[in-house]
Design a protein around this motif. Structure first.
Motif, PDB file in Angstrom:
ATOM      1  N   LEU A   1       0.058   5.658   7.479  1.00 23.89           N
ATOM      2  CA  LEU A   1      -0.083   4.305   6.952  1.00 23.89           C
ATOM      3  C   LEU A   1       0.268   3.275   8.028  1.00 23.89           C
ATOM      4  CD1 LEU A   1      -0.693   2.564   4.500  1.00 23.89           C
ATOM      5  CD2 LEU A   1       1.692   2.774   3.823  1.00 23.89           C
TER       6      LEU A   1
ATOM      7  N   ILE B   1      -4.693  11.238   1.822  1.00 25.43           N
ATOM      8  CA  ILE B   1      -4.065  10.533   0.708  1.00 25.43           C
ATOM      9  C   ILE B   1      -4.091   9.027   0.952  1.00 25.43           C
ATOM     10  CG2 ILE B   1      -1.857  10.136  -0.459  1.00 25.43           C
ATOM     11  CD1 ILE B   1      -1.234  13.087  -0.097  1.00 25.43           C
ATOM     12  N   VAL B   2      -3.752   8.617   2.180  1.00 25.29           N
ATOM     13  CA  VAL B   2      -3.772   7.191   2.514  1.00 25.29           C
ATOM     14  C   VAL B   2      -5.186   6.637   2.420  1.00 25.29           C
ATOM     15  CG1 VAL B   2      -3.399   5.535   4.387  1.00 25.29           C
ATOM     16  CG2 VAL B   2      -1.711   7.321   3.955  1.00 25.29           C
ATOM     17  N   GLN B   3      -6.178   7.445   2.800  1.00 22.10           N
ATOM     18  CA  GLN B   3      -7.575   7.030   2.705  1.00 22.10           C
ATOM     19  C   GLN B   3      -8.095   7.057   1.277  1.00 22.10           C
ATOM     20  OE1 GLN B   3      -9.460   9.843   5.370  1.00 22.10           O
ATOM     21  NE2 GLN B   3      -9.436   8.387   7.067  1.00 22.10           N
ATOM     22  N   LYS B   4      -7.261   7.553   0.365  1.00 23.84           N
ATOM     23  CA  LYS B   4      -7.640   7.677  -1.045  1.00 23.84           C
ATOM     24  C   LYS B   4      -8.864   8.565  -1.213  1.00 23.84           C
ATOM     25  CE  LYS B   4      -5.665   3.174  -2.186  1.00 23.84           C
ATOM     26  NZ  LYS B   4      -5.883   1.851  -2.803  1.00 23.84           N
TER      27      LYS B   4
ATOM     28  N   HIS C   1     -10.563   3.985   3.541  1.00 19.44           N
ATOM     29  CA  HIS C   1     -11.521   4.589   2.634  1.00 19.44           C
ATOM     30  C   HIS C   1     -12.765   3.713   2.462  1.00 19.44           C
ATOM     31  CE1 HIS C   1      -8.979   1.851   0.397  1.00 19.44           C
ATOM     32  NE2 HIS C   1      -9.890   1.781  -0.544  1.00 19.44           N
TER      33      HIS C   1
ATOM     34  N   TYR D   1       0.206   8.964  -5.618  1.00 15.03           N
ATOM     35  CA  TYR D   1      -0.077  10.251  -4.976  1.00 15.03           C
ATOM     36  C   TYR D   1       1.166  10.978  -4.481  1.00 15.03           C
ATOM     37  CZ  TYR D   1      -4.586   7.853  -4.792  1.00 15.03           C
ATOM     38  OH  TYR D   1      -5.715   7.162  -5.112  1.00 15.03           O
TER      39      TYR D   1
ATOM     40  N   ILE E   1       0.836  -1.206   0.000  1.00 15.05           N
ATOM     41  CA  ILE E   1       0.000   0.000   0.000  1.00 15.05           C
ATOM     42  C   ILE E   1       0.869   1.254   0.000  1.00 15.05           C
ATOM     43  CG2 ILE E   1      -1.747   1.276   1.287  1.00 15.05           C
ATOM     44  CD1 ILE E   1      -2.827  -1.329   2.304  1.00 15.05           C
ATOM     45  N   LEU E   2       1.993   1.208   0.727  1.00 18.19           N
ATOM     46  CA  LEU E   2       2.916   2.350   0.715  1.00 18.19           C
ATOM     47  C   LEU E   2       3.425   2.613  -0.689  1.00 18.19           C
ATOM     48  CD1 LEU E   2       4.736   4.464   2.083  1.00 18.19           C
ATOM     49  CD2 LEU E   2       6.411   2.633   2.455  1.00 18.19           C
TER      50      LEU E   2
ATOM     51  N   GLN F   1       2.003   1.785  -3.458  1.00 16.53           N
ATOM     52  CA  GLN F   1       0.898   2.281  -4.277  1.00 16.53           C
ATOM     53  C   GLN F   1       0.672   3.772  -4.051  1.00 16.53           C
ATOM     54  OE1 GLN F   1      -2.445  -0.180  -3.256  1.00 16.53           O
ATOM     55  NE2 GLN F   1      -1.814  -1.880  -4.582  1.00 16.53           N
ATOM     56  N   CYS F   2       0.694   4.183  -2.785  1.00 16.27           N
ATOM     57  CA  CYS F   2       0.504   5.603  -2.468  1.00 16.27           C
ATOM     58  C   CYS F   2       1.624   6.451  -3.056  1.00 16.27           C
ATOM     59  CB  CYS F   2       0.432   5.799  -0.956  1.00 16.27           C
ATOM     60  SG  CYS F   2      -1.054   5.147  -0.173  1.00 16.27           S
TER      61      CYS F   2
ATOM     62  N   LEU G   1       4.274  10.482   4.796  1.00 15.25           N
ATOM     63  CA  LEU G   1       3.253   9.617   4.197  1.00 15.25           C
ATOM     64  C   LEU G   1       3.212   8.259   4.878  1.00 15.25           C
ATOM     65  CD1 LEU G   1       1.153   9.579   1.920  1.00 15.25           C
ATOM     66  CD2 LEU G   1       2.921   8.667   0.403  1.00 15.25           C
TER      67      LEU G   1
END
Length: 282
Positions: free
Chosen positions: A256, A81-84, A268, A12, A4-5, A7-8, A252
């Protein structure tokens, strides 16, 4: 969590870079305005009186508190951002708009911590009679002292890095409780947390350390060849850029990791109703 990190960072990172830049710019502007006002109290001959010294320290405290308020806004932006979720306009100013005063109280506590550390550092320097100058003979001592107090500063602040995410996500949480919960989360997994933060820094953090080491080794002086001077200037610029990118990655990674501990990495999809629950037993 690592997936996930990544991906972010891939999707983003540009938005996170912009938020970090604005936070640093606003914080620097706050320091500049406060300290510019304080400088007017210093006599024209440059001597520091007891009153001007007190005002200078008070100015630093105020400027740091303002910086902490913007840091809360940066944490809020990174959470979105983490929550999209699309970051709300003006989220960096969330700390200034907080009517509950919880963020302001937390910022005061952080500033008090930094203030105490600064006093300890000043007393240590005064007792040991360390002379801060550009002489090469003092460079190693200065670097050692700076490294020790930087390490102490980091170790002191690390347990409380979740305070702002907790305050942002839980409106019912008191400030002192947020500090307590943050310390409870991190102290049991300090090395894992530091490892994840360093992993998040990636090559930017490594390059920043390498470039700073090279700059420290390079000779300095007015009689250096133009090529060496230009090379040092370029390396300094690249070092600042890598530090800026690494800091963005660090900020960031904080929310997370917090979501990973509370079991709501996909925030999210489900609201973090109880982010203070510890998941160690799972």
């Amino acid at each position: 969590m690592h997936v996930i990190l990544n991906q972010c960072l891939r999707l983003y990172f540009g938005k996170a870079l912009a938020a970090t830049f604005m936070c640093m710019l606003l914080s620097s502007l706050g320091y500049f305005l406060v300290l510019s006002f304080v400088r007017r109290t210093v006599p024209s001959d440059g001597t520091m009186t007891l009153l001007s010294s007190a005002l200078f320290l008070a100015g630093l405290f105020v400027a740091n508190t303002i910086s902490e308020l913007f840091k809360y806004g940066l944490n809020a932006t990174m959470i979105s951002i983490v929550q999209k979720k699309p970051a709300a306009r003006g989220l960096l100013f969330a700390g200034l708009r907080d009517t509950s005063k919880r963020v302001f109280k937390a910022a005061l506590i952080f500033s008090a911590i930094y203030f105490v550390l600064a006093i300890v550092c000043a007393v240590f320097i005064a007792v040991t009679h360390i002379q801060f100058s550009l002489n090469q003979e003092n460079a190693d001592t200065m670097l050692l002292v700076a490294g020790i107090f930087f390490a102490v500063h980091i170790l002191t602040v690390i347990p409380f890095l979740f305070v702002y995410p907790i305050l942002y996500l839980r409106s019912d949480m008191t400030v002192l409780h947020a500090f307590s919960v943050s310390a409870h989360f991190i102290l049991g997994r300090v090395f894992h947390f530091i490892g994840f933060i360093l992993y998040a820094g990636g090559m930017d953090a490594i390059l920043a350390v390498v470039l700073q080491t090279i700059l420290w080794i390079l000779p300095s002086g007015e009689r250096l060849p133009a090529t060496v001077s230009m090379g040092a200037t370029f390396l300094s610029f690249m070092s600042v850029l890598c530090q800026y990118r690494a800091i963005t990655r660090f900020f960031l990674a904080i929310p997370l990791y917090f979501y990973a501990l509370t079991g709501v990495l996909h925030a999210h999809q489900s609201e973090p109703a109880a982010p203070i629950e510890d998941r160690r037993s799972e």
